[in-house]
Design a protein around this motif. Structure first.
Motif, PDB file in Angstrom:
ATOM      1  N   ASP A  24       6.902 -20.622 -23.736  1.00 50.18           N
ATOM      2  CA  ASP A  24       6.242 -20.555 -25.041  1.00 50.18           C
ATOM      3  C   ASP A  24       7.214 -20.514 -26.225  1.00 50.18           C
ATOM      4  O   ASP A  24       7.044 -21.247 -27.200  1.00 50.18           O
ATOM      5  N   THR A  27       9.170 -23.733 -26.526  1.00 51.74           N
ATOM      6  CA  THR A  27       8.272 -24.800 -26.986  1.00 51.74           C
ATOM      7  C   THR A  27       8.018 -24.692 -28.487  1.00 51.74           C
ATOM      8  O   THR A  27       8.122 -25.691 -29.215  1.00 51.74           O
ATOM      9  N   ARG A  28       7.697 -23.498 -28.966  1.00 53.80           N
ATOM     10  CA  ARG A  28       7.457 -23.316 -30.408  1.00 53.80           C
ATOM     11  C   ARG A  28       8.676 -23.731 -31.223  1.00 53.80           C
ATOM     12  O   ARG A  28       8.564 -24.421 -32.229  1.00 53.80           O
ATOM     13  N   SER A  48       6.894 -26.808 -20.459  1.00 61.13           N
ATOM     14  CA  SER A  48       5.495 -26.773 -20.850  1.00 61.13           C
ATOM     15  C   SER A  48       4.977 -28.204 -20.983  1.00 61.13           C
ATOM     16  O   SER A  48       5.751 -29.158 -21.152  1.00 61.13           O
TER      17      SER A  48
END
Length: 161
Positions: A24, A27-28, A48
């Motif tokens: 997460d 990815t962000r 992801s």
């Protein structure tokens, strides 16, 4: 006032950014980097779905690899030519090694799970066609910085600057 950080806006065109991790946080942060002109490489043992879509769109490259903390030469090879490194793995010791090696190589590094190991803090970013706004706190309240970033993004989306 002892925990103040100076915002510095630098050109990104063609500069190599390496993101370690495929979850997460990685990815962000990779998605934010895609808003700029970085040459982005993401290194992880898993990715992801969003990262895979960004690779399909040609916005970054993925390198599937499992890293161990003792693989210092491999880490150095991956970092060769990097301007910026984001260490966002789920392995504390791997993150620590990436941070240490990045600093030894004079590469800007943000270690997601240890602010004391960072040479910079990855900011919250709000961007539209004309403006880029960076938000950073003192490293103690990520939720406050995230709230401020959300509000700034809302303003940038609604207003014509």
């Amino acid at each position: 006032m002892e925990n103040r950080y100076f915002p510095l806006f630098l050109p990104s065109k063609g500069k190599k950014a390496v993101v370690f991790g495929g979850g997460d946080i990685a990815t962000r942060r990779a998605k934010i980097l895609c808003s700029f002109d970085f040459d982005i490489k993401v290194v992880s043992r898993h990715f992801s779905d969003e990262l895979r879509e960004l690779e399909k769109a040609g916005l970054l490259t993925l390198e599937e690899r499992t890293l161990e903390p003792a693989e210092k030469d491999t880490i150095r090879e991956i970092l060769r030519g990097a301007f910026m490194v984001l260490s966002c793995t789920d392995d504390r010791e791997v993150n620590r090694q990436i941070g240490l090696i990045s600093k030894e190589e004079n590469i800007w590094v943000s270690v997601a799970d240890a602010k004391d190991e960072c040479s910079f803090f990855f900011p919250g970013i709000g961007v539209n066609e004309k403006l880029t706004v960076g938000v950073s706190g003192d490293g103690t309240d990520h939720k406050a910085a995230a709230r401020a970033t959300r509000r700034i993004r809302e303003i940038l989306e609604k207003e014509d600057y």
